[in-house]
Design a protein around this motif. Structure first.
Motif, PDB file in Angstrom:
ATOM      1  N   VAL A  45       1.312  -1.249   0.162  1.00  0.00           N
ATOM      2  CA  VAL A  45       0.159  -0.084  -0.070  1.00  0.00           C
ATOM      3  C   VAL A  45       1.268   1.309   0.285  1.00  0.00           C
ATOM      4  O   VAL A  45       1.684   1.335   1.225  1.00  0.00           O
ATOM      5  N   ALA A  47       2.353   3.749   1.452  1.00  0.00           N
ATOM      6  CA  ALA A  47       1.342   5.484   2.013  1.00  0.00           C
ATOM      7  C   ALA A  47       3.387   6.301   2.527  1.00  0.00           C
ATOM      8  O   ALA A  47       4.231   5.197   2.307  1.00  0.00           O
ATOM      9  N   SER A  50       5.669   3.222   3.977  1.00  0.00           N
ATOM     10  CA  SER A  50       6.207   1.843   2.984  1.00  0.00           C
ATOM     11  C   SER A  50       7.530   1.704   2.935  1.00  0.00           C
ATOM     12  O   SER A  50       7.608   3.081   1.986  1.00  0.00           O
ATOM     13  N   LEU A  72       3.616  12.121   0.426  1.00  0.00           N
ATOM     14  CA  LEU A  72       2.918  11.006  -0.988  1.00  0.00           C
ATOM     15  C   LEU A  72       1.506  12.317  -0.761  1.00  0.00           C
ATOM     16  O   LEU A  72       0.708  12.169   0.477  1.00  0.00           O
TER      17      LEU A  72
END
Length: 149
Positions: A45, A47, A50, A72
């Motif tokens: 995912v 984010a 990550s 992000l």
């Protein structure tokens, strides 16, 4: 010597389309010429926090490194950083609206080469700029072809 390379391209696709495709690590081998493999080190995912491992071939050398998503803002900006490997680096993607519902994408790489990479630093910026231009041209081709289908 620090390396700081910024390249950009206008892609004739909406910003949401370009940013969604370009920011998905699973798509990276389709448009980055030098990236050979991608492996999620955290849940797959996108984010902040990550982690994604990449293996690349650059300047005749195999380079393995893990990026961590530092910032992000979907559809606007993605910042990834790595501190490991021979070339600790930050990669930033930005997407801005362009004419006719197109997107101006900027790809920026900056860092300080160490080890083997430090002695080729004077050539690295040139090589990175050429590689990034090819990668963005490939991204443009992939997305505009898909949009035209």
């Amino acid at each position: 010597m620090d390396v700081d390379v910024s390249t950009e391209i206008v892609i004739d696709c909406p910003r949401a389309t370009v940013s969604a495709y370009a920011s998905d690590p699973n798509n990276v081998p389709a448009w980055y010429v030098n990236i050979k493999t991608v492996e999620w080190k955290t849940a797959p995912v996108m984010a902040v926090g990550s982690r994604i491992a990449f293996v690349a071939q650059f300047l005749g050398r195999r380079m393995a490194y893990t990026y961590e998503i530092a910032e992000l803002i979907p559809g606007e900006r993605l910042v990834m950083r790595t501190a490991d490997g021979p070339f600790p680096m930050e990669t930033t993607y930005t997407w801005q609206p362009a004419a006719n519902n197109g997107t101006r994408m900027t790809l920026r790489n900056r860092g300080t080469p160490t080890g083997f990479s430090s002695w080729v630093a004077p050539f690295m910026a040139y090589a990175m700029r050429r590689a990034n231009q090819k990668d963005l041209a490939r991204l443009k081709q992939v997305l505009e072809h898909a949009a035209g289908s």
